[in-house]
Design a protein around this motif. Sequence first.
Motif, PDB file in Angstrom:
ATOM      1  N   LEU A 203       0.830  -1.203   0.000  1.00  0.00           N
ATOM      2  CA  LEU A 203       0.000   0.000   0.000  1.00  0.00           C
ATOM      3  C   LEU A 203       0.867   1.256   0.000  1.00  0.00           C
ATOM      4  O   LEU A 203       1.902   1.302   0.664  1.00  0.00           O
ATOM      5  CB  LEU A 203      -0.900   0.026   1.237  1.00  0.00           C
ATOM      6  CG  LEU A 203      -1.944  -1.078   1.373  1.00  0.00           C
ATOM      7  CD1 LEU A 203      -2.681  -0.938   2.698  1.00  0.00           C
ATOM      8  CD2 LEU A 203      -2.929  -1.045   0.221  1.00  0.00           C
ATOM      9  N   SER A 204       0.396   2.270  -0.724  1.00  0.00           N
ATOM     10  CA  SER A 204       1.069   3.566  -0.684  1.00  0.00           C
ATOM     11  C   SER A 204       0.632   4.294   0.588  1.00  0.00           C
ATOM     12  O   SER A 204      -0.312   3.879   1.261  1.00  0.00           O
ATOM     13  CB  SER A 204       0.694   4.392  -1.921  1.00  0.00           C
ATOM     14  OG  SER A 204      -0.680   4.760  -1.848  1.00  0.00           O
ATOM     15  N   SER A 205       1.278   5.393   0.885  1.00  0.00           N
ATOM     16  CA  SER A 205       0.908   6.181   2.065  1.00  0.00           C
ATOM     17  C   SER A 205      -0.530   6.670   1.961  1.00  0.00           C
ATOM     18  O   SER A 205      -1.270   6.648   2.950  1.00  0.00           O
ATOM     19  CB  SER A 205       1.844   7.377   2.223  1.00  0.00           C
ATOM     20  OG  SER A 205       3.158   6.927   2.407  1.00  0.00           O
ATOM     21  N   ALA A 206      -0.936   7.093   0.764  1.00  0.00           N
ATOM     22  CA  ALA A 206      -2.306   7.584   0.564  1.00  0.00           C
ATOM     23  C   ALA A 206      -3.316   6.457   0.762  1.00  0.00           C
ATOM     24  O   ALA A 206      -4.371   6.654   1.381  1.00  0.00           O
ATOM     25  CB  ALA A 206      -2.449   8.191  -0.827  1.00  0.00           C
ATOM     26  N   GLN A 207      -3.001   5.277   0.248  1.00  0.00           N
ATOM     27  CA  GLN A 207      -3.909   4.141   0.417  1.00  0.00           C
ATOM     28  C   GLN A 207      -4.005   3.735   1.881  1.00  0.00           C
ATOM     29  O   GLN A 207      -5.090   3.426   2.376  1.00  0.00           O
ATOM     30  CB  GLN A 207      -3.421   2.956  -0.425  1.00  0.00           C
ATOM     31  CG  GLN A 207      -3.574   3.163  -1.915  1.00  0.00           C
ATOM     32  CD  GLN A 207      -2.859   2.094  -2.713  1.00  0.00           C
ATOM     33  OE1 GLN A 207      -1.775   1.640  -2.333  1.00  0.00           O
ATOM     34  NE2 GLN A 207      -3.463   1.679  -3.821  1.00  0.00           N
ATOM     35  N   ARG A 208      -2.881   3.746   2.568  1.00  0.00           N
ATOM     36  CA  ARG A 208      -2.852   3.409   3.994  1.00  0.00           C
ATOM     37  C   ARG A 208      -3.726   4.401   4.771  1.00  0.00           C
ATOM     38  O   ARG A 208      -4.493   4.013   5.650  1.00  0.00           O
ATOM     39  CB  ARG A 208      -1.412   3.447   4.491  1.00  0.00           C
ATOM     40  CG  ARG A 208      -1.159   2.705   5.754  1.00  0.00           C
ATOM     41  CD  ARG A 208       0.330   2.592   6.062  1.00  0.00           C
ATOM     42  NE  ARG A 208       1.032   1.739   5.104  1.00  0.00           N
ATOM     43  CZ  ARG A 208       1.933   2.179   4.218  1.00  0.00           C
ATOM     44  NH1 ARG A 208       2.285   3.444   4.186  1.00  0.00           N
ATOM     45  NH2 ARG A 208       2.512   1.340   3.383  1.00  0.00           N
ATOM     46  N   ALA A 209      -3.597   5.688   4.466  1.00  0.00           N
ATOM     47  CA  ALA A 209      -4.398   6.715   5.136  1.00  0.00           C
ATOM     48  C   ALA A 209      -5.876   6.523   4.826  1.00  0.00           C
ATOM     49  O   ALA A 209      -6.737   6.716   5.697  1.00  0.00           O
ATOM     50  CB  ALA A 209      -3.935   8.105   4.718  1.00  0.00           C
ATOM     51  N   SER A 210      -6.178   6.128   3.600  1.00  0.00           N
ATOM     52  CA  SER A 210      -7.570   5.892   3.207  1.00  0.00           C
ATOM     53  C   SER A 210      -8.161   4.714   3.987  1.00  0.00           C
ATOM     54  O   SER A 210      -9.302   4.782   4.465  1.00  0.00           O
ATOM     55  CB  SER A 210      -7.648   5.617   1.707  1.00  0.00           C
ATOM     56  OG  SER A 210      -8.962   5.306   1.330  1.00  0.00           O
ATOM     57  N   VAL A 211      -7.393   3.647   4.132  1.00  0.00           N
ATOM     58  CA  VAL A 211      -7.857   2.493   4.910  1.00  0.00           C
ATOM     59  C   VAL A 211      -8.092   2.914   6.355  1.00  0.00           C
ATOM     60  O   VAL A 211      -9.121   2.579   6.957  1.00  0.00           O
ATOM     61  CB  VAL A 211      -6.834   1.328   4.832  1.00  0.00           C
ATOM     62  CG1 VAL A 211      -7.151   0.248   5.855  1.00  0.00           C
ATOM     63  CG2 VAL A 211      -6.805   0.741   3.433  1.00  0.00           C
ATOM     64  N   GLN A 212      -7.145   3.678   6.915  1.00  0.00           N
ATOM     65  CA  GLN A 212      -7.273   4.144   8.298  1.00  0.00           C
ATOM     66  C   GLN A 212      -8.537   4.988   8.471  1.00  0.00           C
ATOM     67  O   GLN A 212      -9.284   4.813   9.435  1.00  0.00           O
ATOM     68  CB  GLN A 212      -6.038   4.967   8.684  1.00  0.00           C
ATOM     69  CG  GLN A 212      -5.940   5.285  10.148  1.00  0.00           C
ATOM     70  CD  GLN A 212      -5.370   4.141  10.965  1.00  0.00           C
ATOM     71  OE1 GLN A 212      -4.462   3.466  10.527  1.00  0.00           O
ATOM     72  NE2 GLN A 212      -5.899   3.928  12.140  1.00  0.00           N
ATOM     73  N   SER A 213      -8.808   5.889   7.527  1.00  0.00           N
ATOM     74  CA  SER A 213      -9.994   6.747   7.651  1.00  0.00           C
ATOM     75  C   SER A 213     -11.284   5.950   7.468  1.00  0.00           C
ATOM     76  O   SER A 213     -12.279   6.207   8.140  1.00  0.00           O
ATOM     77  CB  SER A 213      -9.934   7.923   6.672  1.00  0.00           C
ATOM     78  OG  SER A 213     -10.061   7.471   5.347  1.00  0.00           O
ATOM     79  N   ARG A 214     -11.259   4.958   6.571  1.00  0.00           N
ATOM     80  CA  ARG A 214     -12.448   4.107   6.391  1.00  0.00           C
ATOM     81  C   ARG A 214     -12.744   3.304   7.654  1.00  0.00           C
ATOM     82  O   ARG A 214     -13.891   3.131   8.043  1.00  0.00           O
ATOM     83  CB  ARG A 214     -12.263   3.156   5.210  1.00  0.00           C
ATOM     84  CG  ARG A 214     -12.224   3.820   3.875  1.00  0.00           C
ATOM     85  CD  ARG A 214     -13.611   4.315   3.500  1.00  0.00           C
ATOM     86  NE  ARG A 214     -13.568   4.952   2.211  1.00  0.00           N
ATOM     87  CZ  ARG A 214     -14.386   4.695   1.226  1.00  0.00           C
ATOM     88  NH1 ARG A 214     -15.361   3.836   1.399  1.00  0.00           N
ATOM     89  NH2 ARG A 214     -14.268   5.327   0.094  1.00  0.00           N
ATOM     90  N   LEU A 215     -11.687   2.814   8.283  1.00  0.00           N
ATOM     91  CA  LEU A 215     -11.881   2.074   9.530  1.00  0.00           C
ATOM     92  C   LEU A 215     -12.412   2.998  10.626  1.00  0.00           C
ATOM     93  O   LEU A 215     -13.272   2.605  11.419  1.00  0.00           O
ATOM     94  CB  LEU A 215     -10.569   1.411   9.970  1.00  0.00           C
ATOM     95  CG  LEU A 215     -10.131   0.212   9.135  1.00  0.00           C
ATOM     96  CD1 LEU A 215      -8.706  -0.198   9.489  1.00  0.00           C
ATOM     97  CD2 LEU A 215     -11.089  -0.951   9.304  1.00  0.00           C
ATOM     98  N   ALA A 216     -11.935   4.241  10.665  1.00  0.00           N
ATOM     99  CA  ALA A 216     -12.427   5.210  11.644  1.00  0.00           C
ATOM    100  C   ALA A 216     -13.902   5.501  11.401  1.00  0.00           C
ATOM    101  O   ALA A 216     -14.681   5.610  12.353  1.00  0.00           O
ATOM    102  CB  ALA A 216     -11.608   6.493  11.572  1.00  0.00           C
ATOM    103  N   GLU A 217     -14.304   5.607  10.128  1.00  0.00           N
ATOM    104  CA  GLU A 217     -15.721   5.826   9.793  1.00  0.00           C
ATOM    105  C   GLU A 217     -16.585   4.662  10.258  1.00  0.00           C
ATOM    106  O   GLU A 217     -17.748   4.836  10.615  1.00  0.00           O
ATOM    107  CB  GLU A 217     -15.889   5.993   8.279  1.00  0.00           C
ATOM    108  CG  GLU A 217     -15.378   7.298   7.731  1.00  0.00           C
ATOM    109  CD  GLU A 217     -15.402   7.327   6.204  1.00  0.00           C
ATOM    110  OE1 GLU A 217     -16.038   6.432   5.580  1.00  0.00           O
ATOM    111  OE2 GLU A 217     -14.781   8.239   5.639  1.00  0.00           O
ATOM    112  N   ALA A 218     -15.992   3.453  10.257  1.00  0.00           N
ATOM    113  CA  ALA A 218     -16.721   2.255  10.674  1.00  0.00           C
ATOM    114  C   ALA A 218     -16.730   2.091  12.192  1.00  0.00           C
ATOM    115  O   ALA A 218     -17.275   1.130  12.716  1.00  0.00           O
ATOM    116  CB  ALA A 218     -16.117   1.021  10.018  1.00  0.00           C
TER     117      ALA A 218
END
Length: 183
Positions: free
Chosen positions: A121-136
């Motif tokens: 994963l790129s840094s942007a993808q990692r951040a996106s996964v982190q934010s999606r998990l936070a939304e969940a």
Amino acid sequence: MNGATGGLPGRYAAALYELAADRWKLDEVLPQAEALARLIDESPELRTVLGDVRIDIEGQQKAVQAVLKAQGFGELIANFVGVVIRNRRLSSLRRILAAVAAYAAARRGEISAEVVSARTLSSAQRASVQSRLAEAGYTHVNITEKVDPSILGGLIVRVGPYLYDNSLQSRLVRLHHAMKGAA
């Protein structure tokens, strides 16, 4: 308790954590448990000693305690490993140390998530996964990444007992089954 902190490793992990907490030694013991886990991962010789059933308890005690002393581990960790050896659980030590980390994270209110992707994963993808998990609703998440090219694309995310499979491989399998049902 989840799989990482359940069973035999979980019982030992809870015992070490609670003993360290009672003695106000968590700041010392948790990093040492993590360092010992890394040492096991990085040392094929140590892994051989841990898994060799031909070595008697005395031999295991001498060998492992010598390593712990040479590496500067504290008395509490050394005594704990001694108990593990006396109880004939040395082959489970690495799993016990993983359970210590999981138990400590759970006590801090953190959750572990495993993210499997076809490529790193790129840094942007990692951040996106982190934010999606936070939304969940998973705000304090420690992400462990694994690369598995066989999933072809997408992600597989495991958070505690939940599995979110959005991989291209599983989509193709579902499409295959749907097409078989339509025929």
